[in-house]
Design a protein around this motif. Structure first.
Motif, PDB file in Angstrom:
ATOM      1  N   THR A  83       0.830  -1.210   0.000  1.00 13.26           N
ATOM      2  CA  THR A  83       0.000   0.000   0.000  1.00 13.26           C
ATOM      3  C   THR A  83       0.862   1.257   0.000  1.00 13.26           C
ATOM      4  N   ASN A  84       1.872   1.289   0.859  1.00 16.88           N
ATOM      5  CA  ASN A  84       2.708   2.487   0.991  1.00 16.88           C
ATOM      6  C   ASN A  84       3.487   2.806  -0.268  1.00 16.88           C
ATOM      7  N   ARG A  85       3.837   1.795  -1.034  1.00 19.10           N
ATOM      8  CA  ARG A  85       4.619   2.038  -2.255  1.00 19.10           C
ATOM      9  C   ARG A  85       3.750   2.434  -3.442  1.00 19.10           C
ATOM     10  N   GLU A  86       2.453   2.409  -3.247  1.00 17.37           N
ATOM     11  CA  GLU A  86       1.507   2.873  -4.272  1.00 17.37           C
ATOM     12  C   GLU A  86       1.760   2.226  -5.627  1.00 17.37           C
ATOM     13  N   ILE A  87       1.860   0.885  -5.620  1.00 19.10           N
ATOM     14  CA  ILE A  87       2.129   0.161  -6.859  1.00 19.10           C
ATOM     15  C   ILE A  87       0.909  -0.624  -7.313  1.00 19.10           C
ATOM     16  N   VAL A  88       0.060  -1.003  -6.348  1.00 22.65           N
ATOM     17  CA  VAL A  88      -1.080  -1.857  -6.683  1.00 22.65           C
ATOM     18  C   VAL A  88      -2.391  -1.113  -6.485  1.00 22.65           C
ATOM     19  N   CYS A  89      -3.404  -1.575  -7.199  1.00 18.60           N
ATOM     20  CA  CYS A  89      -4.726  -0.961  -7.040  1.00 18.60           C
ATOM     21  C   CYS A  89      -5.630  -1.815  -6.167  1.00 18.60           C
ATOM     22  N   GLY A  90      -5.154  -3.026  -5.832  1.00 20.59           N
ATOM     23  CA  GLY A  90      -5.957  -3.882  -4.974  1.00 20.59           C
ATOM     24  C   GLY A  90      -5.167  -5.060  -4.441  1.00 20.59           C
ATOM     25  N   ASN A 108      -6.618   8.914  -8.538  1.00 23.87           N
ATOM     26  CA  ASN A 108      -7.163   8.594  -9.860  1.00 23.87           C
ATOM     27  C   ASN A 108      -7.145   7.107 -10.188  1.00 23.87           C
ATOM     28  N   HIS A 109      -6.804   6.301  -9.203  1.00 18.97           N
ATOM     29  CA  HIS A 109      -6.784   4.836  -9.394  1.00 18.97           C
ATOM     30  C   HIS A 109      -5.985   4.450 -10.639  1.00 18.97           C
ATOM     31  N   GLN A 110      -4.766   4.973 -10.723  1.00 21.19           N
ATOM     32  CA  GLN A 110      -3.954   4.757 -11.929  1.00 21.19           C
ATOM     33  C   GLN A 110      -3.159   3.447 -11.919  1.00 21.19           C
ATOM     34  N   ASN A 111      -3.039   2.795 -10.775  1.00 24.58           N
ATOM     35  CA  ASN A 111      -2.237   1.572 -10.727  1.00 24.58           C
ATOM     36  C   ASN A 111      -2.938   0.426 -11.445  1.00 24.58           C
ATOM     37  N   LYS A 112      -2.134  -0.504 -11.970  1.00 21.01           N
ATOM     38  CA  LYS A 112      -2.663  -1.495 -12.913  1.00 21.01           C
ATOM     39  C   LYS A 112      -2.654  -2.924 -12.403  1.00 21.01           C
ATOM     40  N   TYR A 113      -2.041  -3.186 -11.254  1.00 22.13           N
ATOM     41  CA  TYR A 113      -1.881  -4.567 -10.804  1.00 22.13           C
ATOM     42  C   TYR A 113      -2.648  -4.858  -9.519  1.00 22.13           C
ATOM     43  N   VAL A 114      -3.124  -6.109  -9.421  1.00 22.19           N
ATOM     44  CA  VAL A 114      -3.686  -6.604  -8.172  1.00 22.19           C
ATOM     45  C   VAL A 114      -2.817  -7.758  -7.695  1.00 22.19           C
ATOM     46  N   ILE A 138       0.186 -12.288  -9.039  1.00 16.46           N
ATOM     47  CA  ILE A 138       0.009 -10.930  -9.570  1.00 16.46           C
ATOM     48  C   ILE A 138      -0.737 -10.984 -10.910  1.00 16.46           C
ATOM     49  N   TYR A 139      -1.763 -10.130 -11.024  1.00 14.59           N
ATOM     50  CA  TYR A 139      -2.539  -9.999 -12.263  1.00 14.59           C
ATOM     51  C   TYR A 139      -2.614  -8.528 -12.665  1.00 14.59           C
ATOM     52  N   ARG A 140      -2.800  -8.287 -13.959  1.00 16.09           N
ATOM     53  CA  ARG A 140      -3.197  -6.954 -14.398  1.00 16.09           C
ATOM     54  C   ARG A 140      -4.704  -6.841 -14.223  1.00 16.09           C
ATOM     55  N   ARG A 141      -5.129  -5.710 -13.726  1.00 16.69           N
ATOM     56  CA  ARG A 141      -6.565  -5.494 -13.544  1.00 16.69           C
ATOM     57  C   ARG A 141      -7.282  -5.584 -14.881  1.00 16.69           C
ATOM     58  N   ILE A 142      -8.563  -5.948 -14.870  1.00 18.75           N
ATOM     59  CA  ILE A 142      -9.321  -6.003 -16.128  1.00 18.75           C
ATOM     60  C   ILE A 142     -10.392  -4.920 -16.185  1.00 18.75           C
ATOM     61  N   THR A 143     -10.704  -4.295 -15.050  1.00 18.10           N
ATOM     62  CA  THR A 143     -11.606  -3.143 -15.060  1.00 18.10           C
ATOM     63  C   THR A 143     -10.812  -1.909 -15.497  1.00 18.10           C
ATOM     64  N   PRO A 144     -11.475  -0.864 -15.971  1.00 13.69           N
ATOM     65  CA  PRO A 144     -10.753   0.292 -16.532  1.00 13.69           C
ATOM     66  C   PRO A 144      -9.867   0.994 -15.506  1.00 13.69           C
ATOM     67  N   VAL A 145      -8.662   1.362 -15.937  1.00 12.53           N
ATOM     68  CA  VAL A 145      -7.787   2.189 -15.101  1.00 12.53           C
ATOM     69  C   VAL A 145      -8.500   3.508 -14.841  1.00 12.53           C
ATOM     70  N   GLY A 146      -8.381   3.998 -13.608  1.00 17.79           N
ATOM     71  CA  GLY A 146      -9.068   5.234 -13.243  1.00 17.79           C
ATOM     72  C   GLY A 146     -10.330   4.984 -12.443  1.00 17.79           C
ATOM     73  N   THR A 147     -10.690   3.704 -12.286  1.00 20.76           N
ATOM     74  CA  THR A 147     -11.852   3.336 -11.476  1.00 20.76           C
ATOM     75  C   THR A 147     -11.393   2.424 -10.340  1.00 20.76           C
ATOM     76  N   PRO A 148     -12.150   2.333  -9.258  1.00 20.97           N
ATOM     77  CA  PRO A 148     -11.782   1.407  -8.177  1.00 20.97           C
ATOM     78  C   PRO A 148     -11.842  -0.047  -8.664  1.00 20.97           C
ATOM     79  N   VAL A 149     -11.007  -0.897  -8.102  1.00 20.72           N
ATOM     80  CA  VAL A 149     -11.039  -2.311  -8.480  1.00 20.72           C
ATOM     81  C   VAL A 149     -12.339  -2.938  -7.994  1.00 20.72           C
ATOM     82  N   THR A 150     -12.733  -4.016  -8.655  1.00 23.16           N
ATOM     83  CA  THR A 150     -13.922  -4.767  -8.253  1.00 23.16           C
ATOM     84  C   THR A 150     -13.527  -6.234  -8.085  1.00 23.16           C
ATOM     85  N   LEU A 151     -14.459  -7.031  -7.629  1.00 20.46           N
ATOM     86  CA  LEU A 151     -14.201  -8.463  -7.439  1.00 20.46           C
ATOM     87  C   LEU A 151     -13.749  -9.120  -8.741  1.00 20.46           C
TER      88      LEU A 151
END
Length: 336
Positions: A83-90, A108-114, A138-151
């Motif tokens: 969390t502190n390194r601000e690398i993941v979105c979830g 802006n929820h710019q991070n791309k990995y969960v 580790i996965y790349r998110r599939i919801t749009p960058v700029g939005t909160p992650v979802t399940l």
């Protein structure tokens, strides 16, 4: 003659960054963050017998299992570091009821990995000084960058992983991981606090002589598994095989990858869906196994092809040397 200098994990990550499917540098930073958290947890694991860090924490996790104090510590450290390194979105952890959504500092929820993580695998062994570990996926998110992650971002099949690995806290501490280009292992030099490449291009032997299963549950197993265990015990050819079961997935898997063997945690009449978690244990270990010339199945199905339906889903798990898993599959298919 001077000894050849070994490559550090940091150097290896930088050198191989361009081989990642997405070479923005974020994945490299993410693996570096896991390296940092692993060193902190390693320090606590190694002094567990000296301070009030062993024993039960007095709570149960979402799995209904008693949490150990080190479980809680490891979970907090990995979540805090990522969390502190601000690398993941979830982040999803075996120890948490639900996933954690993480916003970037610019909101802006710019991070791309969960990241999905089992912070301390085998923690029931802590009090008896047996190796434990951490497993991550580790996965790349599939919801749009700029939005909160979802399940949806976490319920991806294992074949979509961009990286996976484990840390084993044992006689020496190692990080073993893959980004889809083979498997490499790095051993911690505790005097310097640096991980060095010690096991390049790790591979499962094509076959082996070790089978790892909790035979105390034999009576509850599927008949195909029972028949395979009897096959392993028969005095014929290069058999009987040797039975080795530690009860820590990381430790059993690591030994079998080096020496050759098969790990089995079947479903049973008691655990109808199996016991191991698809997202936190089976998928990352299956990805590593396949990248190391091994094989991982949940019965007839390849583990990495299973579509998850829930965050804490359990499945049967069989993995290891390819020929041994294929032979097991023959026994399973006789009854399916």
């Amino acid at each position: 003659m001077a000894a050849t200098r070994k490559q550090t994990l940091g150097e290896f990550i930088i050198e191989n960054q361009n081989s990642f499917q997405y070479s923005s540098g974020e994945l490299s930073k993410l693996i570096n963050a896991i390296r940092l958290a692993a060193k902190v947890v390693n320090h606590e694991v190694n002094k567990a017998g000296l301070v009030d860090i062993i024993g039960a924490a007095g709570e149960t996790n979402i799995q209904g299992e008693n949490q150990q104090k080190l479980d809680v510590f490891a979970n907090e450290k990995f979540i805090q570091t990522l969390t502190n390194r601000e690398i993941v979105c979830g982040i999803a952890s075996e120890e948490e009821d639900s996933f954690i959504s993480i916003n970037s500092s610019d909101e802006n929820h710019q991070n791309k990995y969960v990241v999905l993580i089992d912070p301390l695998d085998g923690s029931s062994n802590i009090d008896v000084n047996v190796s434990v570990g951490t497993i991550f996926s580790i996965y790349r998110r599939i919801t749009p960058v700029g939005t909160p992650v979802t399940l949806e971002d976490f319920l991806q099949p294992g074949n979509q992983q961009v990286a996976a690995g484990y840390v084993v806290y044992g006689t020496s501490t190692m990080i073993v991981y893959t980004t889809g280009h083979g498997v490499n292992g790095f051993t911690l030099n505790p005097a310097l606090g640096t991980f060095y490449l010690s096991h390049p291009n790790m591979q499962f032997p094509e076959t082996g002589k070790i089978y790892s299963v909790n035979e105390g549950n034999y009576v509850h197993f599927h008949q195909g598994v029972k028949d395979y265990i009897k096959y392993c015990q028969m005095e014929e050819g290069d058999r009987p095989y040797t039975s080795r079961y530690i009860g820590s997935l990381v430790s059993d898997f690591h030994r079998n990858m080096i020496k050759g063997g098969i790990y089995m945690y079947p479903k049973s009449s008691v655990t109808h869906s199996g016991k191991l978690r698809l997202l936190y244990e089976c998928n990352p270990m299956a990805f590593i196994a396949e990248q190391a010339n091994g094989m991982a199945i949940g019965g007839k199905t390849r583990i990495l092809d299973i579509q998850p339906t829930e965050l804490h889903q359990r499945v049967p798990f069989f993995c290891g040397s390819r020929k041994m898993v294929e032979k097991l599959k023959e026994f399973l298919e006789k009854y399916q």
